[in-house]
Design an enzyme around this catalytic site. Structure first.
Site, PDB file in Angstrom:
ATOM      1  N   TYR A 211      33.848  51.227  33.602  1.00 41.71           N
ATOM      2  CA  TYR A 211      34.962  52.028  33.112  1.00 41.71           C
ATOM      3  C   TYR A 211      36.266  51.227  33.170  1.00 41.71           C
ATOM      4  O   TYR A 211      36.284  50.062  33.559  1.00 41.71           O
ATOM      5  CB  TYR A 211      35.042  53.339  33.887  1.00 41.71           C
ATOM      6  CG  TYR A 211      33.834  54.228  33.667  1.00 41.71           C
ATOM      7  CD1 TYR A 211      33.510  54.684  32.392  1.00 41.71           C
ATOM      8  CD2 TYR A 211      33.011  54.605  34.727  1.00 41.71           C
ATOM      9  CE1 TYR A 211      32.400  55.492  32.175  1.00 41.71           C
ATOM     10  CE2 TYR A 211      31.897  55.407  34.519  1.00 41.71           C
ATOM     11  CZ  TYR A 211      31.596  55.850  33.240  1.00 41.71           C
ATOM     12  OH  TYR A 211      30.495  56.636  33.022  1.00 41.71           O
ATOM     13  N   GLY A 362      23.520  60.725  45.328  1.00 45.25           N
ATOM     14  CA  GLY A 362      23.905  61.316  44.053  1.00 45.25           C
ATOM     15  C   GLY A 362      22.816  62.227  43.541  1.00 45.25           C
ATOM     16  O   GLY A 362      22.779  63.427  43.825  1.00 45.25           O
ATOM     17  N   ARG A 363      21.889  61.640  42.820  1.00 46.18           N
ATOM     18  CA  ARG A 363      20.793  62.429  42.255  1.00 46.18           C
ATOM     19  C   ARG A 363      19.969  63.181  43.301  1.00 46.18           C
ATOM     20  O   ARG A 363      19.494  64.295  43.021  1.00 46.18           O
ATOM     21  CB  ARG A 363      19.899  61.515  41.407  1.00 46.18           C
ATOM     22  CG  ARG A 363      20.560  61.053  40.116  1.00 46.18           C
ATOM     23  CD  ARG A 363      19.702  60.044  39.362  1.00 46.18           C
ATOM     24  NE  ARG A 363      19.738  58.717  39.962  1.00 46.18           N
ATOM     25  CZ  ARG A 363      18.954  57.711  39.590  1.00 46.18           C
ATOM     26  NH1 ARG A 363      18.051  57.885  38.631  1.00 46.18           N
ATOM     27  NH2 ARG A 363      19.061  56.524  40.155  1.00 46.18           N
ATOM     28  N   CYS A 392      18.650  64.185  34.514  1.00 41.63           N
ATOM     29  CA  CYS A 392      19.989  64.714  34.777  1.00 41.63           C
ATOM     30  C   CYS A 392      21.004  64.063  33.853  1.00 41.63           C
ATOM     31  O   CYS A 392      21.813  64.741  33.201  1.00 41.63           O
ATOM     32  CB  CYS A 392      20.375  64.515  36.239  1.00 41.63           C
ATOM     33  SG  CYS A 392      20.221  62.824  36.847  1.00 41.63           S
ATOM     34  N   CYS A 408      18.064  69.291  35.830  1.00 46.21           N
ATOM     35  CA  CYS A 408      17.243  68.473  36.729  1.00 46.21           C
ATOM     36  C   CYS A 408      15.788  68.895  36.581  1.00 46.21           C
ATOM     37  O   CYS A 408      15.483  70.092  36.576  1.00 46.21           O
ATOM     38  CB  CYS A 408      17.708  68.655  38.174  1.00 46.21           C
ATOM     39  SG  CYS A 408      16.690  67.806  39.412  1.00 46.21           S
TER      40      CYS A 408
END
Length: 660
Positions: A211, A362-363, A392, A408
């Site tokens: 980014y 995270g996931r 996801c 998910c």
């Protein structure tokens, strides 16, 4: 196992975190056009706070609406009117003893040209038209807009300097002016001030995953000749001036965390020397440490090297922990890292070894929001583990165009955190046939509703189709889905009986009130192609057909075909993949293709796209090239069909008119 490190408190700046588990920032699309936190977003984060996590980093949060909006459903800190909703969300998180910090973000060249200037128009349209505006946007505006985007007839995205398009977004970019750079610095600072006013505990600056801030850091994307480009000190200036401004306006006690890619990983895709690598990333980490930030969140890669920050299922747990370990050697502030951690034992060990100070999940917290509480209460066997299927992210990206959120494959209640199953079972008998993921998920839900549930499975283990999916190389994680579901349904009192081939008489003898048929499916095997040298992927994956040193044609290049081909190569065969479409794996998520193709190419796989199978002989196949109908003969020893799956309806057809 004792988790003394995992559940010990530690400070980031002056903010004490009750344990070492951090929720990583992940955009799921629970927001709205105006950037204000919605009830659904608040429910989502509060559920993870209830689940015991010590610190939540919010999703990417925009500071600029015109060039910096990445999603229609993204959180924003670009206006004062967004403060009250964030304040409410922070209060809901805080009441569970959890801290919350906001990740400030700008996508730079990784944005879509279609998004430039779109969100401000959407805010106005939503005010004037309400829900009707969303229907107009998603039905009449976005489809033609995507076609214009594909032809680059959309505004250019902002970047430190003009450079090649970014992978996946693939939008033409333009260089920010020096004035534009300074304006963005101010917007990051103003965003942080709003975060503090909302009562949050700090900010994280997203200098990772390709980014905008990372684009300034990288010589691959920063070709500027002013004070913001050139040597490392100049490339760091954009980030450093943001930090200085936040310190000046928010005070020394307001924590600043930087999420930093310390290696762009171009060498992993055969482009060594491009961008920056770990030695330069460590210099950046040391400069940030000396600048006085409060913690560093170690990550890697960018969109161009996507799989090396958001890994598919084939990657080994902890494969990039060496990055955090090296950063720990050059800083004296807390180090946060994700490192593909999938078990509490792995987390505890990496803390004990001094690889990192905080475990970033995270996931795994999408898959199971109560991961922390389950470990702390001694029920870690009930954790539903993330299998890295990437659904996801894939669903979030696809649904972004529909003003919807991500989902998910393990946790069907993502986005429905406040939905409680109706307790209307009253002990009534439910019989479920099939202990694959569908059958076990149905069993769990019915048990939670108060039904008396029994599952019949004809095999000796759970899994269904996933018992095939786990067979290709490095796909073992797929087995976790049903293993975890089995533990959970047993904890709810569900009876699971193996080796039972259910038929109508067996079902009738049980006298259930409800029967759920979850018998899965079978590989498609067209009759014209049957022969002694032909099978489907099922026989290859379950081991009933074993091939060695053969020339094998795999018909169909969906992910099952590609993964089966990888197994065949590992077993010593030479593989040719035939696909009717004009590209490999049409419809498959690009990360899975990027993961599989180098391995197949390394194994010498040949590819025929735009060809269909006409016939199979004892020692060859006849193909037809679709564009000109020309026929091609290929010498092969064996043919494996990967043509999809059709439902197994034998039992359903037998009992569907029965009265139970």
């Amino acid at each position: 196992m004792e988790y003394s490190n995992l559940f010990s408190p530690m400070k980031i700046g002056n903010v004490e975190i009750k344990n070492r588990v951090v929720m990583a920032p992940m955009c799921m699309g629970f927001g709205q056009y105006n950037g204000c936190a919605t009830k659904k977003m608040m429910d989502y984060y509060e559920e993870r706070a209830k689940g015991g996590v010590g610190l939540i980093f919010t999703e990417i949060t925009r500071v600029n609406d015109v060039t910096g909006a990445s999603s229609f459903g993204q959180l924003g800190m670009s206006h004062d009117y967004q403060i009250p909703a964030l304040k409410e969300m922070a209060a809901r998180v805080h009441k569970h003893g959890c801290k919350i910090m906001v990740e400030l973000h700008h996508p730079g060249r990784q944005n879509l040209g279609l998004m430039i200037g779109t969100v401000p128009l959407c805010v106005v349209g939503d005010k004037l038209m309400g829900n009707l505006y969303t229907k107009v946007l998603t039905g009449a505006v976005i489809p033609p807009g995507k076609k214009l985007q594909d032809r680059d007839i959309v505004p250019r995205v902002a970047a430190p300097s003009k450079c090649e398009k970014s992978k996946m977004s693939e939008s033409v970019n333009k260089a920010l002016s020096t004035k534009g750079v300074k304006k963005l610095i101010c917007q990051f600072i103003e965003g942080a001030v709003r975060v503090k006013k909302a009562g949050c505990d700090g900010v994280e600056l997203h200098a990772s995953h390709g980014y905008l801030i990372q684009q300034f850091l990288s010589p691959n994307t920063n070709k500027r000749t002013d004070e913001y480009g050139g040597n490392l000190e100049n490339r760091m200036r954009f980030l450093m001036e943001i930090i200085d401004g936040i310190r000046k306006n928010c005070g020394p006690d307001f924590p600043i965390v930087v999420r930093l890619t310390v290696d762009e990983m171009y060498d992993k895709i055969g482009q060594k020397g491009r961008g920056y690598d770990l030695p330069e990333g460590l210099k950046m980490a040391k400069m940030l440490n000396d600048k006085g930030i409060d913690a560093i969140d170690v990550s890697s890669a960018a969109y161009d090297t996507f799989n090396y920050w958001l890994e598919p299922t084939t990657f080994d747990c902890g494969w990039r922990k060496y990055l955090a370990a090296e950063v720990k050697k050059v800083v004296d502030i807390p180090v946060i890292a994700a490192n593909l951690i999938r078990s509490p034992k792995q987390a505890e060990l990496q803390l004990k070894e001094g690889i990192q100070d905080f475990i970033s999940l995270g996931r795994p917290l999408i898959a199971d929001p109560h991961w922390v509480n389950k470990v702390q209460s001694g029920n870690e066997d009930l954790i539903k583990r993330c299998v890295c299927c990437l659904y996801c992210f894939e669903s979030m990206m696809e649904n972004a165009y529909k003003y919807d959120h991500g989902h998910c494959s393990v946790n069907t209640f993502v986005g429905r955190e406040c939905s409680e199953p109706k307790k209307n079972g009253k002990g009534r008998k439910v019989l479920i046939v099939g202990a694959g993921p569908a059958g076990l998920m149905a069993a769990e839900l019915m048990a939670k509703r108060g039904f008396d549930v029994t599952v019949f499975e004809r095999e000796k283990e759970v899994g269904g189709q996933l018992n095939l999916a786990k067979k290709p190389p490095h796909k073992e994680k797929m087995n976790w889905v049903c293993t975890d579901l089995l533990a959970n349904v047993k904890a709810l009192g569900v009876k699971v009986e193996f080796g039972v081939e259910a038929d109508k008489s067996i079902i009738d003898s049980c006298s259930p009130e409800i029967v759920i048929n979850a018998t899965g499916g079978n590989a498609v095997f067209p009759k014209p192609f049957k022969g002694n040298n032909v099978s489907t992927v099922t026989e290859i994956l379950n081991g009933s057909v074993k091939l060695e040193n053969k020339k094998v044609a795999v018909i169909g290049s969906g992910m099952t075909g590609l993964e089966t081909s990888e197994l065949l190569i590992e077993q010593g065969n030479k593989v040719t993949i035939i696909e009717m479409a004009d590209k490999i794996a049409p419809g498959a998520w690009f990360q899975h293709i990027d993961d599989a193709m180098p391995k197949l190419e390394h194994g010498g796989t040949k590819f025929y796209v735009g060809h269909k199978l006409l016939s199979i002989n004892d020692d060859s196949v006849i193909l037809e090239r679709i564009k000109d109908k020309e026929q091609i003969k290929l010498d092969v020893d064996y043919v494996v069909l990967s043509l999809g799956v059709k439902p197994d309806t034998v039992l359903y057809d037998e009992i569907k008119y029965s009265t139970v």
